[in-house]
Design a protein around this motif. Sequence first.
Motif, PDB file in Angstrom:
ATOM      1  N   MET A   1       0.858  -1.185   0.000  1.00 19.73           N
ATOM      2  CA  MET A   1       0.000   0.000   0.000  1.00 19.73           C
ATOM      3  C   MET A   1       0.886   1.222   0.000  1.00 19.73           C
ATOM      4  SD  MET A   1      -2.633  -1.477   2.806  1.00 19.73           S
ATOM      5  CE  MET A   1      -1.556  -2.819   3.268  1.00 19.73           C
ATOM      6  N   ASN A   2       0.454   2.241  -0.711  1.00 15.00           N
ATOM      7  CA  ASN A   2       1.237   3.456  -0.828  1.00 15.00           C
ATOM      8  C   ASN A   2       0.500   4.643  -0.243  1.00 15.00           C
ATOM      9  OD1 ASN A   2       3.380   2.234  -2.571  1.00 15.00           O
ATOM     10  ND2 ASN A   2       1.632   1.955  -3.938  1.00 15.00           N
ATOM     11  N   CYS A   3       1.269   5.611   0.187  1.00 18.93           N
ATOM     12  CA  CYS A   3       0.695   6.810   0.800  1.00 18.93           C
ATOM     13  C   CYS A   3       1.490   8.007   0.301  1.00 18.93           C
ATOM     14  CB  CYS A   3       0.780   6.688   2.323  1.00 18.93           C
ATOM     15  SG  CYS A   3       0.496   8.221   3.225  1.00 18.93           S
ATOM     16  N   SER A   4       0.797   9.032  -0.144  1.00 16.87           N
ATOM     17  CA  SER A   4       1.468  10.271  -0.512  1.00 16.87           C
ATOM     18  C   SER A   4       0.951  11.387   0.368  1.00 16.87           C
ATOM     19  CB  SER A   4       1.214  10.598  -1.994  1.00 16.87           C
ATOM     20  OG  SER A   4      -0.179  10.760  -2.229  1.00 16.87           O
ATOM     21  N   TYR A   5       1.795  12.355   0.634  1.00 15.23           N
ATOM     22  CA  TYR A   5       1.393  13.466   1.488  1.00 15.23           C
ATOM     23  C   TYR A   5       1.873  14.771   0.876  1.00 15.23           C
ATOM     24  CZ  TYR A   5       6.190  12.764   3.193  1.00 15.23           C
ATOM     25  OH  TYR A   5       7.551  12.599   3.273  1.00 15.23           O
ATOM     26  N   LYS A   6       1.424  15.868   1.456  1.00 18.80           N
ATOM     27  CA  LYS A   6       1.631  17.144   0.771  1.00 18.80           C
ATOM     28  C   LYS A   6       2.649  18.055   1.435  1.00 18.80           C
ATOM     29  CE  LYS A   6      -3.138  17.016  -0.879  1.00 18.80           C
ATOM     30  NZ  LYS A   6      -4.500  17.581  -0.736  1.00 18.80           N
ATOM     31  N   THR A   7       2.650  18.098   2.772  1.00 22.30           N
ATOM     32  CA  THR A   7       3.506  19.064   3.447  1.00 22.30           C
ATOM     33  C   THR A   7       4.666  18.362   4.137  1.00 22.30           C
ATOM     34  OG1 THR A   7       2.196  18.972   5.471  1.00 22.30           O
ATOM     35  CG2 THR A   7       1.533  20.581   3.816  1.00 22.30           C
TER      36      THR A   7
ATOM     37  N   LYS B   1       7.731  12.650  -1.090  1.00 26.90           N
ATOM     38  CA  LYS B   1       6.617  12.767  -0.145  1.00 26.90           C
ATOM     39  C   LYS B   1       5.715  11.534  -0.254  1.00 26.90           C
ATOM     40  CE  LYS B   1       6.266  17.763   0.574  1.00 26.90           C
ATOM     41  NZ  LYS B   1       7.570  18.161   0.027  1.00 26.90           N
ATOM     42  N   SER B   2       6.329  10.380  -0.093  1.00 30.67           N
ATOM     43  CA  SER B   2       5.549   9.152  -0.192  1.00 30.67           C
ATOM     44  C   SER B   2       6.109   8.092   0.748  1.00 30.67           C
ATOM     45  CB  SER B   2       5.547   8.623  -1.630  1.00 30.67           C
ATOM     46  OG  SER B   2       6.841   8.205  -1.999  1.00 30.67           O
ATOM     47  N   SER B   3       5.244   7.156   1.088  1.00 30.86           N
ATOM     48  CA  SER B   3       5.609   6.035   1.949  1.00 30.86           C
ATOM     49  C   SER B   3       4.896   4.798   1.427  1.00 30.86           C
ATOM     50  CB  SER B   3       5.170   6.315   3.384  1.00 30.86           C
ATOM     51  OG  SER B   3       5.359   5.188   4.214  1.00 30.86           O
ATOM     52  N   SER B   4       5.474   3.651   1.714  1.00 30.14           N
ATOM     53  CA  SER B   4       4.792   2.417   1.360  1.00 30.14           C
ATOM     54  C   SER B   4       4.802   1.476   2.556  1.00 30.14           C
ATOM     55  CB  SER B   4       5.458   1.743   0.168  1.00 30.14           C
ATOM     56  OG  SER B   4       6.742   1.279   0.526  1.00 30.14           O
ATOM     57  N   LEU B   5       3.752   0.695   2.646  1.00 31.42           N
ATOM     58  CA  LEU B   5       3.625  -0.345   3.669  1.00 31.42           C
ATOM     59  C   LEU B   5       3.528  -1.680   2.948  1.00 31.42           C
ATOM     60  CD1 LEU B   5       3.047  -1.411   6.589  1.00 31.42           C
ATOM     61  CD2 LEU B   5       0.621  -1.016   6.098  1.00 31.42           C
ATOM     62  N   LEU B   6       4.444  -2.576   3.259  1.00 30.67           N
ATOM     63  CA  LEU B   6       4.448  -3.917   2.684  1.00 30.67           C
ATOM     64  C   LEU B   6       4.129  -4.911   3.783  1.00 30.67           C
ATOM     65  CD1 LEU B   6       5.179  -6.106   0.516  1.00 30.67           C
ATOM     66  CD2 LEU B   6       7.544  -5.916   1.329  1.00 30.67           C
ATOM     67  N   ILE B   7       3.135  -5.732   3.535  1.00 29.61           N
ATOM     68  CA  ILE B   7       2.810  -6.838   4.439  1.00 29.61           C
ATOM     69  C   ILE B   7       3.188  -8.115   3.713  1.00 29.61           C
ATOM     70  CG2 ILE B   7       1.028  -8.017   5.792  1.00 29.61           C
ATOM     71  CD1 ILE B   7      -0.629  -5.442   5.672  1.00 29.61           C
ATOM     72  N   THR B   8       4.129  -8.848   4.255  1.00 23.07           N
ATOM     73  CA  THR B   8       4.571 -10.078   3.595  1.00 23.07           C
ATOM     74  C   THR B   8       3.779 -11.275   4.102  1.00 23.07           C
ATOM     75  OG1 THR B   8       6.285 -10.425   5.253  1.00 23.07           O
ATOM     76  CG2 THR B   8       6.904  -9.185   3.281  1.00 23.07           C
ATOM     77  N   ALA B   9       3.673 -12.285   3.259  1.00 22.94           N
ATOM     78  CA  ALA B   9       3.009 -13.538   3.621  1.00 22.94           C
ATOM     79  C   ALA B   9       1.680 -13.269   4.314  1.00 22.94           C
ATOM     80  CB  ALA B   9       3.928 -14.376   4.507  1.00 22.94           C
TER      81      ALA B   9
ATOM     82  N   HIS C   1      11.355  -2.005   9.800  1.00 22.72           N
ATOM     83  CA  HIS C   1      10.722  -3.316   9.778  1.00 22.72           C
ATOM     84  C   HIS C   1      10.108  -3.611  11.132  1.00 22.72           C
ATOM     85  CE1 HIS C   1      12.798  -4.799   6.042  1.00 22.72           C
ATOM     86  NE2 HIS C   1      13.548  -3.759   6.346  1.00 22.72           N
ATOM     87  N   SER C   2       8.996  -4.330  11.092  1.00 23.04           N
ATOM     88  CA  SER C   2       8.394  -4.827  12.315  1.00 23.04           C
ATOM     89  C   SER C   2       7.660  -6.109  11.972  1.00 23.04           C
ATOM     90  CB  SER C   2       7.426  -3.792  12.907  1.00 23.04           C
ATOM     91  OG  SER C   2       6.770  -4.307  14.058  1.00 23.04           O
ATOM     92  N   GLY C   3       8.257  -7.234  12.317  1.00 22.57           N
ATOM     93  CA  GLY C   3       7.629  -8.517  11.979  1.00 22.57           C
ATOM     94  C   GLY C   3       7.453  -8.662  10.485  1.00 22.57           C
ATOM     95  N   ARG C   4       6.210  -8.886  10.041  1.00 16.16           N
ATOM     96  CA  ARG C   4       5.935  -9.034   8.608  1.00 16.16           C
ATOM     97  C   ARG C   4       5.703  -7.694   7.909  1.00 16.16           C
ATOM     98  NH1 ARG C   4       1.327 -11.078   7.455  1.00 16.16           N
ATOM     99  NH2 ARG C   4       0.387 -10.925   9.526  1.00 16.16           N
ATOM    100  N   LEU C   5       5.888  -6.596   8.632  1.00 14.85           N
ATOM    101  CA  LEU C   5       5.660  -5.270   8.067  1.00 14.85           C
ATOM    102  C   LEU C   5       6.984  -4.622   7.676  1.00 14.85           C
ATOM    103  CD1 LEU C   5       3.113  -3.830  10.659  1.00 14.85           C
ATOM    104  CD2 LEU C   5       2.631  -5.152   8.597  1.00 14.85           C
ATOM    105  N   ARG C   6       6.940  -3.965   6.517  1.00 18.91           N
ATOM    106  CA  ARG C   6       8.099  -3.180   6.099  1.00 18.91           C
ATOM    107  C   ARG C   6       7.572  -1.846   5.589  1.00 18.91           C
ATOM    108  NH1 ARG C   6      10.354  -3.360   0.591  1.00 18.91           N
ATOM    109  NH2 ARG C   6      12.121  -1.953   0.529  1.00 18.91           N
ATOM    110  N   VAL C   7       8.089  -0.772   6.151  1.00 26.28           N
ATOM    111  CA  VAL C   7       7.674   0.569   5.754  1.00 26.28           C
ATOM    112  C   VAL C   7       8.868   1.295   5.167  1.00 26.28           C
ATOM    113  CG1 VAL C   7       6.948   2.822   6.623  1.00 26.28           C
ATOM    114  CG2 VAL C   7       5.808   0.766   7.419  1.00 26.28           C
ATOM    115  N   THR C   8       8.626   1.981   4.061  1.00 29.54           N
ATOM    116  CA  THR C   8       9.650   2.835   3.481  1.00 29.54           C
ATOM    117  C   THR C   8       9.136   4.272   3.445  1.00 29.54           C
ATOM    118  OG1 THR C   8       8.837   2.499   1.233  1.00 29.54           O
ATOM    119  CG2 THR C   8      10.519   0.959   2.035  1.00 29.54           C
ATOM    120  N   LEU C   9      10.063   5.190   3.446  1.00 28.94           N
ATOM    121  CA  LEU C   9       9.713   6.608   3.399  1.00 28.94           C
ATOM    122  C   LEU C   9      10.660   7.303   2.438  1.00 28.94           C
ATOM    123  CD1 LEU C   9       8.064   9.015   4.522  1.00 28.94           C
ATOM    124  CD2 LEU C   9       9.808   9.240   6.298  1.00 28.94           C
ATOM    125  N   ASP C  10      10.084   8.036   1.492  1.00 33.29           N
ATOM    126  CA  ASP C  10      10.866   8.831   0.541  1.00 33.29           C
ATOM    127  C   ASP C  10      10.406  10.278   0.695  1.00 33.29           C
ATOM    128  OD1 ASP C  10      11.992  10.149  -1.646  1.00 33.29           O
ATOM    129  OD2 ASP C  10      11.763   8.415  -2.970  1.00 33.29           O
TER     130      ASP C  10
END
Lengths: 112, 112
Positions: free
Chosen positions: A21-27, A70-78, A57-66
Amino acid sequence: SQQGEEDPQALSIQEGENATMNCSYKTSINNLQWYRQNSGRGLVHLILIRSNEREKHSGRLRVTLDTSKKSSSLLITASRAADTASYFCATDAGQAGTALIFGKGTTLSVSS
Amino acid sequence: NAGVMQNPRHLVRRRGQEARLRCSPMKGHSHVYWYRQLPEEGLKFMVYLQKENIIDESGMPKERFSAEFPKEGPSILRIQQVVRGDSAAYFCASSFDAGGYTFGSGTRLTVV
Protein backbone atom coordinates in the motif's frame (compact mmCIF):
# COMPACT_ATOMS: atom_id res chain seq x y z
CA SER A 1 -8.03 18.67 4.42
CA GLN A 2 -6.58 15.25 3.80
CA GLN A 3 -2.81 15.12 3.98
CA GLY A 4 -2.19 11.51 3.09
CA GLU A 5 -3.68 9.76 0.13
CA GLU A 6 -3.46 5.99 0.10
CA ASP A 7 -3.25 3.96 -3.04
CA PRO A 8 -4.90 1.70 -3.96
CA GLN A 9 -8.28 2.36 -2.36
CA ALA A 10 -8.95 -1.37 -2.22
CA LEU A 11 -6.77 -4.44 -2.60
CA SER A 12 -7.78 -8.11 -2.74
CA ILE A 13 -5.17 -10.85 -2.49
CA GLN A 14 -4.80 -14.51 -1.55
CA GLU A 15 -3.27 -15.72 1.68
CA GLY A 16 0.48 -15.98 1.41
CA GLU A 17 0.81 -13.17 -1.10
CA ASN A 18 2.40 -9.82 -0.29
CA ALA A 19 0.35 -6.65 -0.03
CA THR A 20 1.77 -3.23 -0.84
CA MET A 21 0.00 0.00 0.00
CA ASN A 22 1.24 3.46 -0.83
CA CYS A 23 0.69 6.81 0.80
CA SER A 24 1.47 10.27 -0.51
CA TYR A 25 1.39 13.47 1.49
CA LYS A 26 1.63 17.14 0.77
CA THR A 27 3.51 19.06 3.45
CA SER A 28 6.72 18.55 5.37
CA ILE A 29 6.54 16.02 8.17
CA ASN A 30 8.51 14.80 11.12
CA ASN A 31 6.82 11.42 11.49
CA LEU A 32 4.66 9.16 9.39
CA GLN A 33 2.65 6.39 10.98
CA TRP A 34 0.60 3.49 9.71
CA TYR A 35 -2.53 2.29 11.46
CA ARG A 36 -4.84 -0.67 10.98
CA GLN A 37 -8.57 -0.59 11.56
CA ASN A 38 -10.73 -3.67 11.55
CA SER A 39 -14.29 -3.13 10.43
CA GLY A 40 -16.25 -1.23 13.04
CA ARG A 41 -13.33 -1.12 15.46
CA GLY A 42 -10.74 1.33 16.70
CA LEU A 43 -7.29 2.07 15.35
CA VAL A 44 -4.27 -0.07 16.03
CA HIS A 45 -0.88 1.56 15.70
CA LEU A 46 1.41 -0.48 13.46
CA ILE A 47 4.62 1.41 12.92
CA LEU A 48 6.14 4.90 13.05
CA ILE A 49 8.89 6.08 10.75
CA ARG A 50 10.69 9.36 11.30
CA SER A 51 11.59 11.73 8.51
CA ASN A 52 15.27 10.92 8.81
CA GLU A 53 14.62 7.19 8.36
CA ARG A 54 14.23 5.47 5.01
CA GLU A 55 13.06 2.01 5.99
CA LYS A 56 11.73 0.26 9.03
CA HIS A 57 10.72 -3.32 9.78
CA SER A 58 8.39 -4.83 12.32
CA GLY A 59 7.63 -8.52 11.98
CA ARG A 60 5.93 -9.03 8.61
CA LEU A 61 5.66 -5.27 8.07
CA ARG A 62 8.10 -3.18 6.10
CA VAL A 63 7.67 0.57 5.75
CA THR A 64 9.65 2.84 3.48
CA LEU A 65 9.71 6.61 3.40
CA ASP A 66 10.87 8.83 0.54
CA THR A 67 10.73 12.42 1.72
CA SER A 68 11.86 13.75 -1.67
CA LYS A 69 8.74 12.22 -3.24
CA LYS A 70 6.62 12.77 -0.14
CA SER A 71 5.55 9.15 -0.19
CA SER A 72 5.61 6.04 1.95
CA SER A 73 4.79 2.42 1.36
CA LEU A 74 3.63 -0.35 3.67
CA LEU A 75 4.45 -3.92 2.68
CA ILE A 76 2.81 -6.84 4.44
CA THR A 77 4.57 -10.08 3.60
CA ALA A 78 3.01 -13.54 3.62
CA SER A 79 -0.43 -12.12 4.25
CA ARG A 80 -3.03 -13.89 6.36
CA ALA A 81 -6.81 -13.70 6.44
CA ALA A 82 -6.45 -11.89 9.78
CA ASP A 83 -4.71 -9.03 7.96
CA THR A 84 -8.04 -8.11 6.37
CA ALA A 85 -8.66 -4.53 7.50
CA SER A 86 -8.35 -0.92 6.43
CA TYR A 87 -4.90 0.62 6.59
CA PHE A 88 -4.29 4.33 7.08
CA CYS A 89 -1.21 6.47 6.95
CA ALA A 90 -1.05 9.51 9.19
CA THR A 91 1.45 12.33 9.31
CA ASP A 92 2.39 14.86 11.93
CA ALA A 93 4.85 17.67 12.44
CA GLY A 94 6.41 15.84 15.34
CA GLN A 95 5.80 18.30 18.12
CA ALA A 96 3.70 17.60 21.14
CA GLY A 97 0.18 18.65 20.41
CA THR A 98 0.36 18.37 16.65
CA ALA A 99 -2.68 16.56 15.36
CA LEU A 100 -2.30 13.58 13.07
CA ILE A 101 -3.61 14.01 9.55
CA PHE A 102 -5.00 10.84 8.03
CA GLY A 103 -5.51 9.61 4.51
CA LYS A 104 -8.68 7.86 3.38
CA GLY A 105 -7.16 4.43 3.72
CA THR A 106 -6.67 1.24 1.75
CA THR A 107 -9.10 -1.59 2.34
CA LEU A 108 -7.26 -4.90 2.22
CA SER A 109 -9.08 -8.19 1.79
CA VAL A 110 -7.10 -11.40 2.20
CA SER A 111 -8.92 -14.54 1.20
CA SER A 112 -7.95 -18.04 2.26
CA ASN B 1 -3.08 1.02 32.48
CA ALA B 2 -6.33 0.58 30.63
CA GLY B 3 -5.40 2.77 27.69
CA VAL B 4 -7.68 5.43 26.29
CA MET B 5 -11.24 4.77 27.39
CA GLN B 6 -14.18 6.06 25.44
CA ASN B 7 -17.81 5.72 26.35
CA PRO B 8 -20.35 4.96 25.35
CA ARG B 9 -19.30 2.59 22.57
CA HIS B 10 -22.57 3.15 20.76
CA LEU B 11 -24.95 6.07 21.10
CA VAL B 12 -28.29 6.55 19.39
CA ARG B 13 -29.91 9.96 19.45
CA ARG B 14 -32.99 11.41 17.79
CA ARG B 15 -32.61 14.53 15.68
CA GLY B 16 -32.50 17.60 17.91
CA GLN B 17 -31.18 15.82 20.99
CA GLU B 18 -27.77 16.31 22.56
CA ALA B 19 -24.92 13.83 22.37
CA ARG B 20 -22.16 13.71 24.99
CA LEU B 21 -19.11 11.61 24.25
CA ARG B 22 -16.52 10.93 26.93
CA CYS B 23 -12.83 10.18 26.70
CA SER B 24 -10.46 9.32 29.51
CA PRO B 25 -6.84 9.59 28.33
CA MET B 26 -4.06 7.24 29.29
CA LYS B 27 -2.58 7.88 32.70
CA GLY B 28 0.04 10.58 32.45
CA HIS B 29 -1.15 11.88 29.07
CA SER B 30 -2.08 15.54 29.07
CA HIS B 31 -2.86 15.95 25.36
CA VAL B 32 -6.27 14.87 24.03
CA TYR B 33 -7.42 14.88 20.42
CA TRP B 34 -10.84 14.23 18.94
CA TYR B 35 -11.33 12.85 15.44
CA ARG B 36 -14.42 12.06 13.42
CA GLN B 37 -14.67 9.25 10.89
CA LEU B 38 -17.48 9.22 8.38
CA PRO B 39 -18.33 5.92 6.67
CA GLU B 40 -15.69 4.83 4.16
CA GLU B 41 -13.49 7.79 5.11
CA GLY B 42 -10.31 8.37 7.07
CA LEU B 43 -10.22 10.15 10.38
CA LYS B 44 -10.52 13.91 10.34
CA PHE B 45 -9.09 16.05 13.11
CA MET B 46 -11.58 18.05 15.12
CA VAL B 47 -10.00 19.49 18.24
CA TYR B 48 -6.89 19.29 20.41
CA LEU B 49 -7.05 20.02 24.13
CA GLN B 50 -4.78 20.09 27.11
CA LYS B 51 -6.06 20.21 30.64
CA GLU B 52 -8.61 23.04 30.85
CA ASN B 53 -7.48 24.54 27.54
CA ILE B 54 -8.51 24.24 23.91
CA ILE B 55 -5.31 24.48 21.88
CA ASP B 56 -6.55 23.91 18.34
CA GLU B 57 -10.19 23.66 17.29
CA SER B 58 -9.63 24.26 13.59
CA GLY B 59 -11.47 21.05 12.69
CA MET B 60 -14.56 21.68 14.77
CA PRO B 61 -17.79 22.77 13.10
CA LYS B 62 -18.54 26.32 14.11
CA GLU B 63 -21.95 25.57 15.56
CA ARG B 64 -23.41 22.90 17.84
CA PHE B 65 -20.06 21.27 18.64
CA SER B 66 -18.00 21.94 21.75
CA ALA B 67 -15.25 20.18 23.66
CA GLU B 68 -13.74 20.43 27.10
CA PHE B 69 -11.03 18.74 29.12
CA PRO B 70 -11.56 19.75 32.75
CA LYS B 71 -8.95 19.60 35.45
CA GLU B 72 -10.68 16.55 36.89
CA GLY B 73 -12.48 13.95 34.85
CA PRO B 74 -12.67 12.94 31.22
CA SER B 75 -12.68 15.05 28.10
CA ILE B 76 -16.17 15.64 26.75
CA LEU B 77 -17.22 16.18 23.15
CA ARG B 78 -20.68 17.67 23.10
CA ILE B 79 -22.94 17.89 20.07
CA GLN B 80 -26.10 19.89 20.49
CA GLN B 81 -29.24 19.49 18.37
CA VAL B 82 -27.83 16.54 16.47
CA VAL B 83 -28.65 16.03 12.80
CA ARG B 84 -28.38 12.91 10.65
CA GLY B 85 -25.11 14.16 9.19
CA ASP B 86 -23.51 13.92 12.64
CA SER B 87 -23.76 10.12 12.46
CA ALA B 88 -20.17 8.92 12.50
CA ALA B 89 -17.54 7.26 14.62
CA TYR B 90 -15.82 9.66 16.99
CA PHE B 91 -12.33 8.72 18.15
CA CYS B 92 -10.30 10.16 20.94
CA ALA B 93 -6.52 9.91 21.17
CA SER B 94 -4.12 10.97 23.87
CA SER B 95 -0.40 11.58 23.90
CA PHE B 96 2.36 12.45 26.27
CA ASP B 97 4.77 13.69 23.65
CA ALA B 98 5.29 13.67 19.90
CA GLY B 99 4.57 10.39 18.19
CA GLY B 100 3.07 8.70 21.20
CA TYR B 101 -0.59 8.71 20.22
CA THR B 102 -2.91 6.10 21.66
CA PHE B 103 -6.42 5.83 20.28
CA GLY B 104 -9.57 4.76 22.02
CA SER B 105 -12.04 2.32 20.50
CA GLY B 106 -14.38 5.10 19.49
CA THR B 107 -18.00 6.04 20.00
CA ARG B 108 -20.37 5.28 17.16
CA LEU B 109 -23.08 7.88 17.04
CA THR B 110 -26.25 7.17 15.11
CA VAL B 111 -28.80 9.91 14.69
CA VAL B 112 -32.27 8.67 13.83
